[in-house]
Design an enzyme around this catalytic site. Sequence first.
Site, PDB file in Angstrom:
ATOM      1  N   GLU A  43       0.946  -1.127   0.083  1.00  0.00           N
ATOM      2  CA  GLU A  43       0.071  -0.031  -0.177  1.00  0.00           C
ATOM      3  C   GLU A  43       0.677   1.332   0.202  1.00  0.00           C
ATOM      4  O   GLU A  43       1.931   1.315   0.931  1.00  0.00           O
ATOM      5  CB  GLU A  43      -0.812   0.098   1.377  1.00  0.00           C
ATOM      6  CG  GLU A  43      -1.786   1.052   1.327  1.00  0.00           C
ATOM      7  CD  GLU A  43      -2.552   1.140   2.706  1.00  0.00           C
ATOM      8  OE1 GLU A  43      -2.483   0.279   3.430  1.00  0.00           O
ATOM      9  OE2 GLU A  43      -3.383   2.219   2.574  1.00  0.00           O
ATOM     10  N   ARG A 272       5.747 -12.684   9.517  1.00  0.00           N
ATOM     11  CA  ARG A 272       6.248 -11.630   9.211  1.00  0.00           C
ATOM     12  C   ARG A 272       7.477 -11.610   9.945  1.00  0.00           C
ATOM     13  O   ARG A 272       7.750 -12.251  10.969  1.00  0.00           O
ATOM     14  CB  ARG A 272       5.328 -10.426   9.483  1.00  0.00           C
ATOM     15  CG  ARG A 272       5.052 -10.176  10.892  1.00  0.00           C
ATOM     16  CD  ARG A 272       3.795  -9.248  10.988  1.00  0.00           C
ATOM     17  NE  ARG A 272       4.149  -7.807  10.518  1.00  0.00           N
ATOM     18  CZ  ARG A 272       3.461  -7.079   9.930  1.00  0.00           C
ATOM     19  NH1 ARG A 272       2.611  -7.451   9.132  1.00  0.00           N
ATOM     20  NH2 ARG A 272       4.093  -5.973   9.624  1.00  0.00           N
ATOM     21  N   LYS A 282       4.670   0.755   9.190  1.00  0.00           N
ATOM     22  CA  LYS A 282       4.717   2.112   8.478  1.00  0.00           C
ATOM     23  C   LYS A 282       4.211   2.930   9.193  1.00  0.00           C
ATOM     24  O   LYS A 282       4.740   4.193   9.181  1.00  0.00           O
ATOM     25  CB  LYS A 282       4.111   1.997   7.100  1.00  0.00           C
ATOM     26  CG  LYS A 282       4.918   1.180   5.862  1.00  0.00           C
ATOM     27  CD  LYS A 282       4.209   1.138   4.600  1.00  0.00           C
ATOM     28  CE  LYS A 282       3.251   0.151   4.742  1.00  0.00           C
ATOM     29  NZ  LYS A 282       2.636  -0.118   3.419  1.00  0.00           N
TER      30      LYS A 282
HETATM   31  P1  ATP Z   1       2.820  -1.997   7.687  1.00  0.00           P
HETATM   32  O1  ATP Z   1       2.039  -2.671   8.913  1.00  0.00           O
HETATM   33  O2  ATP Z   1       4.336  -1.682   8.054  1.00  0.00           O
HETATM   34  O3  ATP Z   1       2.199  -0.936   6.924  1.00  0.00           O
HETATM   35  P2  ATP Z   1       1.807  -3.765   5.833  1.00  0.00           P
HETATM   36  O4  ATP Z   1       1.542  -5.159   5.918  1.00  0.00           O
HETATM   37  O5  ATP Z   1       0.395  -2.829   6.261  1.00  0.00           O
HETATM   38  O6  ATP Z   1       2.723  -3.086   6.827  1.00  0.00           O
HETATM   39  P3  ATP Z   1       1.657  -3.361   3.036  1.00  0.00           P
HETATM   40  O7  ATP Z   1       2.061  -2.276   2.133  1.00  0.00           O
HETATM   41  O8  ATP Z   1       0.169  -3.581   3.093  1.00  0.00           O
HETATM   42  O9  ATP Z   1       2.342  -3.027   4.541  1.00  0.00           O
HETATM   43  O10 ATP Z   1       2.504  -4.769   2.744  1.00  0.00           O
HETATM   44  C1  ATP Z   1       2.901  -5.041   1.626  1.00  0.00           C
HETATM   45  C2  ATP Z   1       3.367  -6.635   1.722  1.00  0.00           C
HETATM   46  O11 ATP Z   1       4.446  -6.608   2.357  1.00  0.00           O
HETATM   47  C3  ATP Z   1       1.989  -7.573   2.320  1.00  0.00           C
HETATM   48  O12 ATP Z   1       1.974  -8.659   1.602  1.00  0.00           O
HETATM   49  C4  ATP Z   1       2.703  -7.726   3.524  1.00  0.00           C
HETATM   50  O13 ATP Z   1       2.210  -9.117   4.080  1.00  0.00           O
HETATM   51  C5  ATP Z   1       4.218  -7.674   3.563  1.00  0.00           C
HETATM   52  N1  ATP Z   1       4.648  -7.358   4.806  1.00  0.00           N
HETATM   53  C6  ATP Z   1       4.341  -6.290   5.529  1.00  0.00           C
HETATM   54  N2  ATP Z   1       5.179  -6.365   6.771  1.00  0.00           N
HETATM   55  C7  ATP Z   1       5.868  -7.371   6.597  1.00  0.00           C
HETATM   56  C8  ATP Z   1       6.873  -8.086   7.499  1.00  0.00           C
HETATM   57  N3  ATP Z   1       7.235  -7.386   8.698  1.00  0.00           N
HETATM   58  N4  ATP Z   1       7.320  -9.208   7.079  1.00  0.00           N
HETATM   59  C9  ATP Z   1       7.096  -9.993   5.970  1.00  0.00           C
HETATM   60  N5  ATP Z   1       6.151  -9.265   5.033  1.00  0.00           N
HETATM   61  C10 ATP Z   1       5.636  -8.027   5.376  1.00  0.00           C
HETATM   62 MG    MG Z   2      -1.349  -2.253   5.444  1.00  0.00          MG
END
Ligand code: ATP
Ligand code: MG
Length: 571
Positions: A43, A272, A282
């Site tokens: 995102e 994760r 983020k």
């Molecule tokens: P954040 O909580 O930091 O905003 P998010 O999962 O909301 O992370 P996205 O932009 O939606 O962020 O994530 C893009 C991809 O990265 C998704 O498939 C998510 O599962 C993966 N991802 C995010 N954080 C991790 C992590 N700590 N370890 C492994 N994969 C991750």
């Molecule tokens: Mg997200």
Amino acid sequence: MLRFPLMSNAPAPASKDFIREMINADVEAQRSEGWVITRFPPEPNGYLHLGHAKSICLNFGLALEHAPKARCHLRFDDTNPTKEEVEYVESIQEDVRWLGFDWGTHCYYASDYFESLFGFAQQLIRKGLAYVDDQSLEQMRANRGSLTAPGTESPFRNRSVQENLALFDRMRAGEFPEGACVLRAKIDMASPNMNMRDPVIYRILKAHHHRTGDAWCIYPMYDFAHPLSDALEGITHSLCTLEFEHHRPLYEWLISQVEGLPGNPYQREFARLNLTYTVMSKRKLLELVREGLVTGWDDPRMPTISGIRRRGYTPTAIRTFCETVGLTKFPSLTELELLEHCVRGDLNKHAQRVYGVLRPIKVVLTNYPEGQVEMLEMANNPEDPEAGKRPVPLSRELYIDADDFMEHPVPDFHRLVPGGEVRLKFAFCIICNEVVKDADGKIVELRCTYDDATRHGVKPVGRPRVKGIIHWVSAAHALDAEVRLYDKLFTVEQPDEAAGEEGDFKQFLNPDSLETVCAKVEPSLSEAKPGSHFQFERVGYFFSDPKECRPGKLVFNRTVALKDGFSKAKA
Ligand code: ATP
Ligand code: MG
């Protein structure tokens, strides 16, 4: 929680993890004609962090492993216009490329599918599987039930197809204010899985979108847009993190209920990445940036890809790290030391060796001829014979590191002490005869004599064995450099856990995470290009700051110390 300490518990090689086994079986069985099409779906609401690197390495890695019948899409999940910005889109592309991956022509945006998604929602309405709900958010929340009690059906749940289609059109036309109504999938208000209790799939948001502008005032929810975008792109394997496990039934429900989808993806989850002494969200990283607690998304203390890049971590090191951590189905915590170990392993092979003194203290060799300068040939990298040699000047006045001298030595201190002898690396041994102090008692100079017979590693004759070897720079030739010594961003391993639900993770920020020193470095560094890796011999790995280092103003970021637990007490 599983814990990955430094190199012990080494996980199975990449080819053996449960995701790869599953995909290999699919290829074997010719599911999707043997194709493997994955996607990385960020995102664009912030900069990528190391957790994303794990997902990038997995998804793009699989595409490489299964080439030529494979690819990985970069898809921006831009369904929430209020938090998303073009700046983030650009940084995400830069970061994925930097990690060494390529999406070719396959860069997509969920917003490209808004029209199709709208059509799928209409289709669900026609099938009696979606309805417009006029309940307020509070009412919906109250009627959702709990883990132990079923939810209550909305009074609007049984509207006719015609009424729903008309209302949904009017939502799109902008006739209702935000919050007036939503579109919900009609599934099961008594489902033990809360995500199946008539989830919201569209909401009204009168917000400007960074790509579609003001064309839309209703936006699909992630849980609706994601599986259908996967299907539209022909994704075969939708790999995400564990928190989406409970969303899987909804994913499967949508894929099976919506007709005419070009693909048949399925979702699987992996744990994760969690890393000690940092936060990996983020939203939290944005908080640090907004509140000025770091200098920006690319502050070298941040776990963002742009931060670690500016710190001097390498793509190879990050990929090795992700491979070493591997994939599990259970939450795990990885130690920062493992990451640093991978960084050192890569830099050791490539970093140019130089001499730099972080906390200079002057040494005068009283028996060395005044005005004489000799050029010593030093290997640029003992690990790489191709790297060549460079001349390093030596003269009567030098700087050594204050850490390498102790006026009142602690036991087992083997470097320079009053009356003691130490070897200057690649030069000769020196004996400290006198400690000169200023009026405040601060040491300003060490007066020493050198023994010409101890060059080329020859041992001193008739004196005790010299145990310490220290680095140095010639005072007259040395250049000034601003050196930023970075340390852990937080004082506790898990700032989130330590803060708990109510607390603030920022209370655990390390006040000493940055120390800036005025160092003295060897003259060859006048040519240091921004964004180059160096090993300051005996000290650590440093990176000439890509933004601020330039001829006439040298700025280095400490990437990582040379050894695990670099100790002051030992030579
Ligand atoms: P954040 O909580 O930091 O905003 P998010 O999962 O909301 O992370 P996205 O932009 O939606 O962020 O994530 C893009 C991809 O990265 C998704 O498939 C998510 O599962 C993966 N991802 C995010 N954080 C991790 C992590 N700590 N370890 C492994 N994969 C991750
Ligand atoms: Mg997200």
